[in-house]
Design an enzyme around this catalytic site. Structure first.
Site, PDB file in Angstrom:
ATOM      1  N   ALA A 138       0.843  -1.195   0.000  1.00 10.77           N
ATOM      2  CA  ALA A 138       0.000   0.000   0.000  1.00 10.77           C
ATOM      3  C   ALA A 138       0.876   1.242   0.000  1.00 10.77           C
ATOM      4  O   ALA A 138       1.240   1.771   1.053  1.00 10.77           O
ATOM      5  CB  ALA A 138      -0.933  -0.007   1.210  1.00 10.77           C
ATOM      6  N   GLY A 145       1.183   8.495  -6.961  1.00  8.91           N
ATOM      7  CA  GLY A 145       1.402   7.187  -7.538  1.00  8.91           C
ATOM      8  C   GLY A 145       2.887   6.981  -7.748  1.00  8.91           C
ATOM      9  O   GLY A 145       3.613   6.540  -6.862  1.00  8.91           O
ATOM     10  N   GLU A 257       9.712  -4.895  -9.569  1.00  8.40           N
ATOM     11  CA  GLU A 257       8.321  -4.761  -9.991  1.00  8.40           C
ATOM     12  C   GLU A 257       8.226  -4.480 -11.485  1.00  8.40           C
ATOM     13  O   GLU A 257       7.398  -5.078 -12.195  1.00  8.40           O
ATOM     14  CB  GLU A 257       7.656  -3.635  -9.197  1.00  8.40           C
ATOM     15  CG  GLU A 257       6.222  -3.366  -9.577  1.00  8.40           C
ATOM     16  CD  GLU A 257       5.562  -2.322  -8.685  1.00  8.40           C
ATOM     17  OE1 GLU A 257       4.502  -1.794  -9.078  1.00  8.40           O
ATOM     18  OE2 GLU A 257       6.107  -2.024  -7.604  1.00  8.40           O
ATOM     19  N   ARG A 283     -10.225 -18.361 -40.153  1.00 10.64           N
ATOM     20  CA  ARG A 283     -11.309 -17.463 -40.552  1.00 10.64           C
ATOM     21  C   ARG A 283     -11.125 -17.073 -42.019  1.00 10.64           C
ATOM     22  O   ARG A 283     -10.074 -16.547 -42.405  1.00 10.64           O
ATOM     23  CB  ARG A 283     -11.295 -16.215 -39.673  1.00 10.64           C
ATOM     24  CG  ARG A 283     -12.228 -15.112 -40.133  1.00 10.64           C
ATOM     25  CD  ARG A 283     -13.679 -15.402 -39.772  1.00 10.64           C
ATOM     26  NE  ARG A 283     -14.487 -14.188 -39.903  1.00 10.64           N
ATOM     27  CZ  ARG A 283     -15.069 -13.795 -41.034  1.00 10.64           C
ATOM     28  NH1 ARG A 283     -14.924 -14.510 -42.137  1.00 10.64           N
ATOM     29  NH2 ARG A 283     -15.794 -12.693 -41.046  1.00 10.64           N
ATOM     30  N   GLN A 294      -1.809 -10.112 -47.587  1.00  7.51           N
ATOM     31  CA  GLN A 294      -0.444  -9.664 -47.319  1.00  7.51           C
ATOM     32  C   GLN A 294      -0.383  -8.644 -46.193  1.00  7.51           C
ATOM     33  O   GLN A 294       0.513  -8.698 -45.337  1.00  7.51           O
ATOM     34  CB  GLN A 294       0.157  -9.077 -48.591  1.00  7.51           C
ATOM     35  CG  GLN A 294       1.637  -8.695 -48.447  1.00  7.51           C
ATOM     36  CD  GLN A 294       2.187  -8.090 -49.729  1.00  7.51           C
ATOM     37  OE1 GLN A 294       1.676  -7.078 -50.192  1.00  7.51           O
ATOM     38  NE2 GLN A 294       3.188  -8.720 -50.308  1.00  7.51           N
ATOM     39  N   HIS A 353      -9.332  -9.730 -35.378  1.00  4.72           N
ATOM     40  CA  HIS A 353     -10.466 -10.583 -35.021  1.00  4.72           C
ATOM     41  C   HIS A 353     -11.790 -10.004 -35.522  1.00  4.72           C
ATOM     42  O   HIS A 353     -12.838 -10.649 -35.413  1.00  4.72           O
ATOM     43  CB  HIS A 353     -10.546 -10.768 -33.499  1.00  4.72           C
ATOM     44  CG  HIS A 353      -9.650 -11.833 -32.961  1.00  4.72           C
ATOM     45  ND1 HIS A 353      -8.289 -11.688 -32.845  1.00  4.72           N
ATOM     46  CD2 HIS A 353      -9.936 -13.074 -32.494  1.00  4.72           C
ATOM     47  CE1 HIS A 353      -7.771 -12.783 -32.327  1.00  4.72           C
ATOM     48  NE2 HIS A 353      -8.735 -13.647 -32.109  1.00  4.72           N
ATOM     49  N   GLY A 354     -11.749  -8.769 -36.044  1.00 10.31           N
ATOM     50  CA  GLY A 354     -12.956  -8.149 -36.578  1.00 10.31           C
ATOM     51  C   GLY A 354     -14.013  -7.957 -35.508  1.00 10.31           C
ATOM     52  O   GLY A 354     -13.713  -7.693 -34.335  1.00 10.31           O
ATOM     53  N   GLY A 379       4.824   2.547 -12.632  1.00  7.93           N
ATOM     54  CA  GLY A 379       5.633   3.593 -13.250  1.00  7.93           C
ATOM     55  C   GLY A 379       5.127   3.866 -14.645  1.00  7.93           C
ATOM     56  O   GLY A 379       5.310   3.038 -15.554  1.00  7.93           O
TER      57      GLY A 379
END
Length: 394
Positions: A138, A145, A257, A283, A294, A353-354, A379
């Site tokens: 915390a 931040g 981190e 697909r 292409q 993926h449309g 960060g």
């Protein structure tokens, strides 16, 4: 004539950085993800948290102790083991699950492992490694931040206790954790870098409450909370490390981190590319697989190249860290580059993926939401680029 894509071998198989022990860990984590995470992750997303029995299972398998001493049940491995764990958890496609585990292992419990007294370690480390106690850190506040010096939570000495007052925001594992490593100002008039102290606060301590669980854009199965401290009395013996040295402890662990988040991002990116490659080869549009276009296959090729570059940057920074070399520049590059790249990858993969990519039932839709925070948390990109820029002339 259709172009047939070649599925690459596992990236680590070509890497000179990892030992046989690292690869055994990779295989074990990957099996766990396939059998015990992916089948249940959607339910965790709806519930808003990862069940404790899953985290205890990770402890039983040794995933929570890879860097910790054997006396607590750990494996005493190096920073590259963290890279392996983070990358493979990222490949799960459930960012909320991955960050739940990685905050516990590499962002919170490290404050106890690195700075805890013998009594603190004896009381908690075995349970931390076993997954019986989950940790949160915390530090972040509504107005502080990345600017750790700007925190406002205070800790006033009162005999053999400190009295904490303030609030923390965006705390991962904040609702369900057992142990909280809390940053507070113990000397408001001192230099900012010498005014912060870390405290170990246990769930249930009077005056410490979870104000609310936060509703997030992504990482839905990671519980995130706002915390409140109102005249919360914490024994002085719960100080982690030295009084007034919390800023340095926080900044020191930021490197671990950020490396962790970078590795996780590259695991997510590779998983997104794998999903998308599978989709565009099956697909069909205008009479042929999308991969025959292409424009699509070349964009995927470029993204794959960038991910490989990011992965190698992560591996190199992890190797430098394992060699105990100063690598703030390289780790800052990792956080900036990989945090941005994972978002670029997700954007393009969703596009390929449309309409299906825009549906909540699609893994890539979830992964795109999850990725957004990785250019912010740990960060922000802009902060990381400043860290790199300060070191360019050296």
């Amino acid at each position: 004539m259709s172009v047939q894509p070649v599925v690459p071998e596992a990236p680590s198989a070509r890497s000179p950085y990892f030992s046989e022990e690292h690869e055994m860990l990779r295989a074990q984590v990957r099996r766990f993800v396939e059998t015990e995470v992916k089948p249940h992750g959607e339910k965790w997303e709806k519930d808003g948290f990862v069940p404790r029995d899953v985290l205890r299972r990770m402890g039983e398998l040794g995933f929570f102790g890879i860097r910790y001493p054997a006396e607590y049940g750990g494996s005493e491995m190096d920073e590259l083991a963290t890279v392996v764990l983070s990358e493979e958890l990222g490949r799960s496609t459930f960012g909320g699950f991955a960050i739940t585990a990685l905050v516990h292992t590499d962002m919170a419990s490290v404050h106890i492992a690195n700075a805890g007294t013998p009594a603190q370690k004896a009381a908690h480390m075995e349970d931390i490694v076993a997954g019986r106690k989950i940790c949160a850190v915390a530090v972040t506040e509504p107005d502080a931040g990345s600017d750790v010096k700007g925190i406002r939570t205070t800790a006033r000495r009162d005999g053999d206790h400190f009295v904490l007052n303030g609030a923390k925001m965006f705390i991962t594992n904040g609702v369900h954790a057992d142990l909280y490593c809390v940053a507070a100002k113990t000397a408001p008039d001192a230099r900012p870098s010498q005014s912060v102290t870390m405290f170990l606060v246990e769930k249930g301590t009077p005056g410490f409450t979870v104000s609310r669980a936060l509703d997030k854009h992504g990482w839905r199965c990671s519980d995130t909370a706002e915390l409140s401290f109102q005249d919360c009395r914490v024994p002085a013996e719960n100080i982690l490390g030295q009084e007034g040295r919390g800023f340095y402890a926080i900044m020191s662990n930021f490197q671990n981190e950020r490396l962790t988040i970078g590795a996780m991002a590259m695991g997510e990116s590779q998983a997104a590319l794998d999903l998308t490659l599978d989709y565009v080869t099956t697909r069909k549009a205008f009479g042929a697989p999308l991969f025959d276009k292409q424009a699509i296959r070349q964009r995927l090729a470029m993204l794959s190249s960038k991910v490989e570059a990011g992965r190698q940057l992560v591996y190199h920074a992890g190797w430098l860290a394992a060699q105990k070399v100063d690598c703030v520049r390289e780790v800052s590059m990792v956080k900036a580059y990989c945090g941005e790249l994972v978002n670029e990858v997700m954007y393009s993969c969703l596009q390929f993926h449309g309409g299906m990519g825009y549906m909540r039932e699609s893994a890539i839709e979830r992964m795109t939401r999850d990725a957004r925070v990785q250019a912010i948390g740990g960060g922000a990109t802009e902060v990381m680029l400043e860290e790199v820029a300060k070191r360019l002339a050296r």
